[in-house]
Design a protein around this motif. Structure first.
Motif, PDB file in Angstrom:
ATOM      1  N   THR A   2      30.398  -5.809  21.299  1.00 11.37           N
ATOM      2  CA  THR A   2      29.553  -4.899  20.872  1.00 11.37           C
ATOM      3  C   THR A   2      28.002  -5.649  20.148  1.00 11.37           C
ATOM      4  O   THR A   2      28.242  -6.277  19.284  1.00 11.37           O
ATOM      5  CB  THR A   2      29.660  -3.976  20.034  1.00 11.37           C
ATOM      6  OG1 THR A   2      30.924  -3.257  20.499  1.00 11.37           O
ATOM      7  CG2 THR A   2      28.975  -2.838  19.722  1.00 11.37           C
ATOM      8  N   PRO A 150      29.185  11.007  20.095  1.00  8.02           N
ATOM      9  CA  PRO A 150      30.027  10.075  20.353  1.00  8.02           C
ATOM     10  C   PRO A 150      31.038  10.505  21.791  1.00  8.02           C
ATOM     11  O   PRO A 150      31.429  10.013  22.597  1.00  8.02           O
ATOM     12  CB  PRO A 150      31.049   9.463  19.228  1.00  8.02           C
ATOM     13  CG  PRO A 150      30.118   9.840  18.085  1.00  8.02           C
ATOM     14  CD  PRO A 150      29.107  10.808  18.569  1.00  8.02           C
ATOM     15  N   GLU A 151      31.191  11.717  21.444  1.00  5.74           N
ATOM     16  CA  GLU A 151      31.895  12.748  22.414  1.00  5.74           C
ATOM     17  C   GLU A 151      31.357  12.531  23.897  1.00  5.74           C
ATOM     18  O   GLU A 151      31.995  12.444  24.983  1.00  5.74           O
ATOM     19  CB  GLU A 151      32.415  14.098  22.168  1.00  5.74           C
ATOM     20  CG  GLU A 151      31.292  14.872  22.053  1.00  5.74           C
ATOM     21  CD  GLU A 151      30.116  14.942  21.227  1.00  5.74           C
ATOM     22  OE1 GLU A 151      30.295  13.991  20.442  1.00  5.74           O
ATOM     23  OE2 GLU A 151      29.095  15.735  21.232  1.00  5.74           O
ATOM     24  N   VAL A 153      29.337   9.840  24.659  1.00  2.00           N
ATOM     25  CA  VAL A 153      29.330   8.540  25.019  1.00  2.00           C
ATOM     26  C   VAL A 153      30.670   8.232  25.836  1.00  2.00           C
ATOM     27  O   VAL A 153      30.942   7.708  26.924  1.00  2.00           O
ATOM     28  CB  VAL A 153      29.322   7.707  23.741  1.00  2.00           C
ATOM     29  CG1 VAL A 153      29.408   6.245  24.397  1.00  2.00           C
ATOM     30  CG2 VAL A 153      27.577   7.973  23.444  1.00  2.00           C
ATOM     31  N   ARG A 154      31.783   9.051  25.161  1.00  2.00           N
ATOM     32  CA  ARG A 154      33.021   8.834  25.902  1.00  2.00           C
ATOM     33  C   ARG A 154      33.020   9.401  27.229  1.00  2.00           C
ATOM     34  O   ARG A 154      33.653   8.741  28.188  1.00  2.00           O
ATOM     35  CB  ARG A 154      34.007   9.771  25.154  1.00  2.00           C
ATOM     36  CG  ARG A 154      35.178   8.577  24.678  1.00  2.00           C
ATOM     37  CD  ARG A 154      36.114   9.520  23.653  1.00  2.00           C
ATOM     38  NE  ARG A 154      36.352   8.756  22.308  1.00  2.00           N
ATOM     39  CZ  ARG A 154      35.704   9.376  21.336  1.00  2.00           C
ATOM     40  NH1 ARG A 154      35.241  10.804  21.191  1.00  2.00           N
ATOM     41  NH2 ARG A 154      35.845   8.764  20.000  1.00  2.00           N
ATOM     42  N   ARG A 157      31.220   7.100  29.488  1.00  2.00           N
ATOM     43  CA  ARG A 157      31.971   6.208  29.938  1.00  2.00           C
ATOM     44  C   ARG A 157      32.911   6.174  31.173  1.00  2.00           C
ATOM     45  O   ARG A 157      32.951   5.372  32.021  1.00  2.00           O
ATOM     46  CB  ARG A 157      32.975   5.477  28.656  1.00  2.00           C
ATOM     47  CG  ARG A 157      33.728   4.555  28.836  1.00  2.00           C
ATOM     48  CD  ARG A 157      33.172   3.129  29.523  1.00  2.00           C
ATOM     49  NE  ARG A 157      32.463   2.335  28.441  1.00  2.00           N
ATOM     50  CZ  ARG A 157      31.245   1.327  28.506  1.00  2.00           C
ATOM     51  NH1 ARG A 157      31.092   0.983  29.834  1.00  2.00           N
ATOM     52  NH2 ARG A 157      31.033   0.883  27.594  1.00  2.00           N
ATOM     53  N   GLU A 158      33.374   7.459  31.223  1.00  2.00           N
ATOM     54  CA  GLU A 158      34.242   7.692  32.266  1.00  2.00           C
ATOM     55  C   GLU A 158      33.369   7.770  33.807  1.00  2.00           C
ATOM     56  O   GLU A 158      33.937   7.272  34.800  1.00  2.00           O
ATOM     57  CB  GLU A 158      34.678   9.140  32.513  1.00  2.00           C
ATOM     58  CG  GLU A 158      35.596   9.558  31.046  1.00  2.00           C
ATOM     59  CD  GLU A 158      36.831   9.033  31.634  1.00  2.00           C
ATOM     60  OE1 GLU A 158      37.464   9.255  32.583  1.00  2.00           O
ATOM     61  OE2 GLU A 158      37.432   8.176  30.579  1.00  2.00           O
ATOM     62  N   SER A 167      23.525   2.020  23.009  1.00  2.00           N
ATOM     63  CA  SER A 167      23.255   3.356  22.283  1.00  2.00           C
ATOM     64  C   SER A 167      22.608   3.478  21.037  1.00  2.00           C
ATOM     65  O   SER A 167      22.889   2.481  19.943  1.00  2.00           O
ATOM     66  CB  SER A 167      24.862   3.797  21.946  1.00  2.00           C
ATOM     67  OG  SER A 167      25.079   4.897  21.644  1.00  2.00           O
ATOM     68  N   ILE A 180      30.962   4.688  16.861  1.00  2.00           N
ATOM     69  CA  ILE A 180      30.176   4.450  18.144  1.00  2.00           C
ATOM     70  C   ILE A 180      30.599   2.936  18.687  1.00  2.00           C
ATOM     71  O   ILE A 180      30.539   2.713  19.918  1.00  2.00           O
ATOM     72  CB  ILE A 180      28.908   4.778  18.153  1.00  2.00           C
ATOM     73  CG1 ILE A 180      28.521   4.997  19.713  1.00  2.00           C
ATOM     74  CG2 ILE A 180      27.969   3.612  17.743  1.00  2.00           C
ATOM     75  CD1 ILE A 180      28.814   6.355  20.197  1.00  2.00           C
ATOM     76  N   ALA A 182      33.021   0.824  19.041  1.00  2.00           N
ATOM     77  CA  ALA A 182      33.968   0.489  19.891  1.00  2.00           C
ATOM     78  C   ALA A 182      33.921   1.338  21.546  1.00  2.00           C
ATOM     79  O   ALA A 182      34.520   0.660  22.638  1.00  2.00           O
ATOM     80  CB  ALA A 182      35.463   0.993  19.556  1.00  2.00           C
ATOM     81  N   LEU A 183      32.878   2.021  21.462  1.00  4.78           N
ATOM     82  CA  LEU A 183      32.763   2.820  22.744  1.00  4.78           C
ATOM     83  C   LEU A 183      31.573   2.255  23.517  1.00  4.78           C
ATOM     84  O   LEU A 183      31.761   2.674  24.807  1.00  4.78           O
ATOM     85  CB  LEU A 183      32.259   4.259  22.432  1.00  4.78           C
ATOM     86  CG  LEU A 183      33.170   5.149  21.720  1.00  4.78           C
ATOM     87  CD1 LEU A 183      32.762   6.673  21.345  1.00  4.78           C
ATOM     88  CD2 LEU A 183      34.528   5.290  22.432  1.00  4.78           C
ATOM     89  N   VAL A 184      31.037   1.331  22.925  1.00  7.14           N
ATOM     90  CA  VAL A 184      29.582   1.138  23.780  1.00  7.14           C
ATOM     91  C   VAL A 184      29.555  -0.539  23.816  1.00  7.14           C
ATOM     92  O   VAL A 184      30.264  -1.445  22.869  1.00  7.14           O
ATOM     93  CB  VAL A 184      28.386   1.454  23.003  1.00  7.14           C
ATOM     94  CG1 VAL A 184      28.363   3.112  23.196  1.00  7.14           C
ATOM     95  CG2 VAL A 184      28.143   1.018  21.640  1.00  7.14           C
TER      96      VAL A 184
END
Ligand code: C5P
Length: 211
Positions: A2, A150-151, A153-154, A157-158, A167, A180, A182-184
């Motif tokens: 990240t 974040p929801e 972004v999740r 990601r799909e 982000s 955030i 870990a998601l980006v």
């Protein structure tokens, strides 16, 4: 990984160079947009490039394909390594940016959703998902998606799979790096770093979230 991306939205050339030099050892890239370029000129990219970090041009390019090509050619000739485009003008406009990026060995990111409250007006009801489809169709490198949600972004990601997600919205806009990072692929941080009394120390505070 990240990355920490400094959003250098200051409007004084020497202050920009001072902050960028101080923060560079703690950051992975620098994002420059209209505030700094309109104040200091496009040549600021050449000076910032000397710090050795990738430079992202946040011009949210949003015109007809031919104009997008002309804009992006200037961006990459100035020393930027990536450009941010809007996706709403359509796939041909985005493709013009992607092609210009490729010709220069650079990258192109597409805004999928914005981070401020009013963004819900138009970036809603499946629009971000359609913008992600344009990213896939054009071969763009990834999307810009809001750290304030974040929801979302999740969910995005799909849509984009292994393409990169950068982000903004962390810090000043209320986004939490712990929620955030870990998601980006990249955390874009502006005011909470460049507006701090000690920008390098403020940037270092994000070190635990850089993987
Ligand atoms: O100061 P702050 O950390 O809020 O800066 C965020 C940066 O990211 C600004 O340059 C802003 O224009 C940009 N940005 C954003 N939301 C987007 C796309 C870009 O906040 N969706």
């Amino acid at each position: 990984m990240t990355d920490l991306i400094l959003s250098l939205d200051v409007t004084d050339r020497s202050e920009a160079l001072r902050i960028a030099a101080a923060v560079a050892p703690e950051a992975d890239a620098i994002k420059v947009g209209y505030p700094l370029v309109l104040a200091a000129g496009l040549g600021i990219a050449h000076d910032l490039a000397e710090l050795g970090l990738p430079l992202i041009a946040d011009f949210k390019v949003a015109d007809i394909p031919n104009t997008n090509t002309l804009i992006c050619e200037q961006v990459f000739a100035a020393g930027f390594s990536a450009v941010i485009a809007q996706g709403f003008p359509g796939p041909d406009s985005v493709l013009a940016c992607v092609d210009a990026a490729r010709a220069a060995g650079g990258e192109c990111y597409v805004v999928a959703e914005m981070s401020h409250p009013g963004a819900r007006t138009f970036f809603s009801e499946g629009v971000p998902e359609r913008l992600c489809a344009i990213v896939a169709e054009t071969g763009a490198d990834g999307i810009i998606a809001p750290a304030t949600r974040p929801e979302r972004v999740r969910a995005l990601r799909e849509q984009v799979g292994t393409k990169k997600i950068l982000s903004p919205g962390i810090g000043a806009q209320g986004g939490d790096p712990a929620a955030i990072a870990a998601l980006v692929d990249g955390m874009i941080v502006g005011r909470s770093i460049y507006g701090a009394e000690d920008p390098a120390a403020a940037a270092r505070a994000y070190a635990p979230y850089r993987r």
